[in-house]
Design an enzyme around this catalytic site. Sequence first.
Site, PDB file in Angstrom:
ATOM      1  CE  LYS A 183     -55.047 -54.130  -9.499  1.00 20.40           C
ATOM      2  NZ  LYS A 183     -54.001 -54.952  -8.961  1.00 20.40           N
ATOM      3  CE1 TYR A 221     -23.886 -55.024 -25.002  1.00 21.11           C
ATOM      4  CE2 TYR A 221     -26.220 -55.072 -25.506  1.00 21.11           C
ATOM      5  CZ  TYR A 221     -25.087 -54.372 -25.149  1.00 21.11           C
ATOM      6  OH  TYR A 221     -25.146 -53.026 -24.927  1.00 21.11           O
TER       7      TYR A 221
END
Lengths: 341, 341
Positions: A33, A249
Site C-alpha cells: 500500500k 532562503y
Amino acid sequence: MSEILLCSQSYKNNLDIISTHIGSKEKLGVVLKDNAYGHGIEEIAKLASTYGIKSVFVKNELEAKKIAHLFEHITILYGSLSSNAKNFHLTIHTDTQLDNLPQNSLIELKINIGMNRNGINPENIESVLQKIMQKKIHLFGVFAHNGYGDDIGEDFENCQKIFEEIKEKIKYFAQKMGFQTPRFHSLNSSGTFRSQNIQDDLVRVGLASYGYLTTDFKIPIAKKLKPVASLYADKICTHFLKKGTKIGYSGVTQLQEDSFVSTYDIGYGDGLFRFNGNQEAFFTADGYLLLPRSSMDCFSALSTKDRICVFNDATILAKIFNTIPYEILTNLSSFIKRTIV
Amino acid sequence: MSEILLCSQSYKNNLDIISTHIGSKEKLGVVLKDNAYGHGIEEIAKLASTYGIKSVFVKNELEAKKIAHLFEHITILYGSLSSNAKNFHLTIHTDTQLDNLPQNSLIELKINIGMNRNGINPENIESVLQKIMQKKIHLFGVFAHNGYGDDIGEDFENCQKIFEEIKEKIKYFAQKMGFQTPRFHSLNSSGTFRSQNIQDDLVRVGLASYGYLTTDFKIPIAKKLKPVASLYADKICTHFLKKGTKIGYSGVTQLQEDSFVSTYDIGYGDGLFRFNGNQEAFFTADGYLLLPRSSMDCFSALSTKDRICVFNDATILAKIFNTIPYEILTNLSSFIKRTIV
C-alpha cells in the site's frame, strides 16, 4: 535527475529472513500500500512476484489495478470496488458497506481487536456474518491489526487473545451457517517478529520487507534486515564561495570558511522533509553536510560530487524530523524515478 | 475517497489581485512546478490557461509535457530536455549545460544574485553569452530568484540592484553581439507584492496564486488572497467508545468521556503530516478534534460526519508542524483525486 535505487538483493534478503522466521514462504503476505511505502508499487510488486509472493495488500482499487496481473490475492484495504476482478478482495470495515455489494463479491472482514480505529466490533460478528450469507457474498478472509506491536507491555498479547477468540467464533459459525472457513491474519512486521509460534494462515508484512523495524525493544534477527531504497540526487551547479557568504532562503547558512558548495536536485517538493536550520546537522549517506534552508526543488551541500546519496537508511532522517521511517519513505514523491538494481 | 477541491473562484480572485497590483495581465507568469505546489498541475494549468496566462514555470520536462498544449511559454526550471517543442524553454544554471544543447535551442539563463544556490555568477555572464552565440542558441529569457522576499532588511533590495545591473549589462551585450534582448524576471510572490514599481517584463508568482503569502511583515492587499485547495476525507467507520478507551497506535489517545469516534480515509501516506500526539491540538476546518496518532491511511476524529474538511488553509498545519504552507501543500500525494469547483 534524482532517482530512487531499489536494491533487489536487500528486498530478497528481507523476505528470506521473514520466511525463515515464520517457517514458510506460503504464509508470507506483503504490504504494497501507499505506493509500496513510497518505494514504487509497480517495481516492488515485480520483485515480490518474482520471489513467489501470492497475497498482497494495497490501499485502494487504483493501486490494485496497477499490479492486478501479478498476484493471486490482492486485498484492497480501503474504499470501494468498481471492478469484479477475481483476485481483488475488498476489505469490509462496517456492515453498511455490504449493502451495495453484488452477489459473489470476495471480501475480507476487518475486526477491531482494540485499536478502536477501523473494523467490525467483535460483538457484531454474528449479525455481520448473517448479512454476508444472506447477500451471498464470499468471505475470503478475516483479519485484524494489532496497534501495539512496537510496544513493551501486555496490550499486544491481550489484543492477540481477542483475535484468537474471534477465530474460534468464526470457525464455529462457518460450520453452523455452512460457509468455508476464511483465512485469518493479524500480524504486521513487529507482530510477526515478536511472535515465535504463528497460528494465523498468513502474516502481513510491510515495514520489515523494506528493511526496517521500529519496536521499542530489541529483536536480534531484525538487525539482519537491509533497507531497500536509497535516494540519489544529481548536481545542478557548484559555486566557490568565500567565508561569511550567505546561502539559501533568508541567508540562513553563513559559511565559516571558503568552500565549494553545490546544489542538488531534490527538495521538499519531492517529499524530502524540509531542513529549515532548526534541526540537528544532517550528513548525506556519503558524508556531505547539507546546508539549510532546503528549497522546494533542491538543497545545497558542502560537496562537488556529481551525484550524491541523500540517504540509504530512513531511520536517520526519521530521528532528525521526530517521526518514523514510514513517514520518511511514504513521503517520497511518486514522480521521482525508481530503478531496480 | 479523499479529495482535494480546487476553488476556481479563489484562483481567479488571486490572479486578479496580482494582475491589478502589477498593472497588467500580460506581465503575470505563474509557477506550476511540483504538481502546482501539490494542487494538481493539470487542473491548475487549465484554470491558468482559461484566465489568459501565457507564461508558466514547471519543475522538469515531465511536468512540461503534461501541459504543453496550454501555454505559449513553458520554462523548465531543472533537468534537461529530450523534446524540441517550440514552447519549452530550458533553464541554464551553468555553462557546461550548454555543451550538449542543439542549435536553435530556446533557453532562459538563471543568474545568481545572492542566494548562492543555482545559476550563473554575474562575473561570468559575458563568457556565457559568447558561448550561447557561438552555439547559435536562442536566449529567450534571463532571470533570478531573490531569496529575501519574505524578510525585513536590506538584502532584498541589494539583490534587486544586482539584477538591475545585470539587465543593463545584457542589454549592452545584446546590442554589441547582435542578439535580441531577452525577457527579464526576478520577482516571486513576496517580491512582487513588496514592489510598487515593477521594471521586469514578467513576474513569476507561485504561492500567492494559491492563496498564501509568508512575508515577515504585513502587506495589506495580501489579506484578500484566498486559499485555493481544501482537503476532504471520507468516513471509514464509526465506533461508540467508553471513557478511558485507548485509540490508535500504542493507544496514545485515551478518551476523557464516552464518545463517538470515526476514522477518515487520509493519513500520512497521503502526505498529510503525521500527528503523533506531541503537536498542539488540531481541529479540522469544520471543527472536529483529530485524535493522534494518525495512521498511514487514516486518522480518528471526534466526529460522526460522513465527510469532513481536513483543512482549507495550510497555514494552520504549517504552524503545528513548524514548517511553511508550501511544504504542507506540496506534500499532498498526487494520487488524491483533484476536483475543480
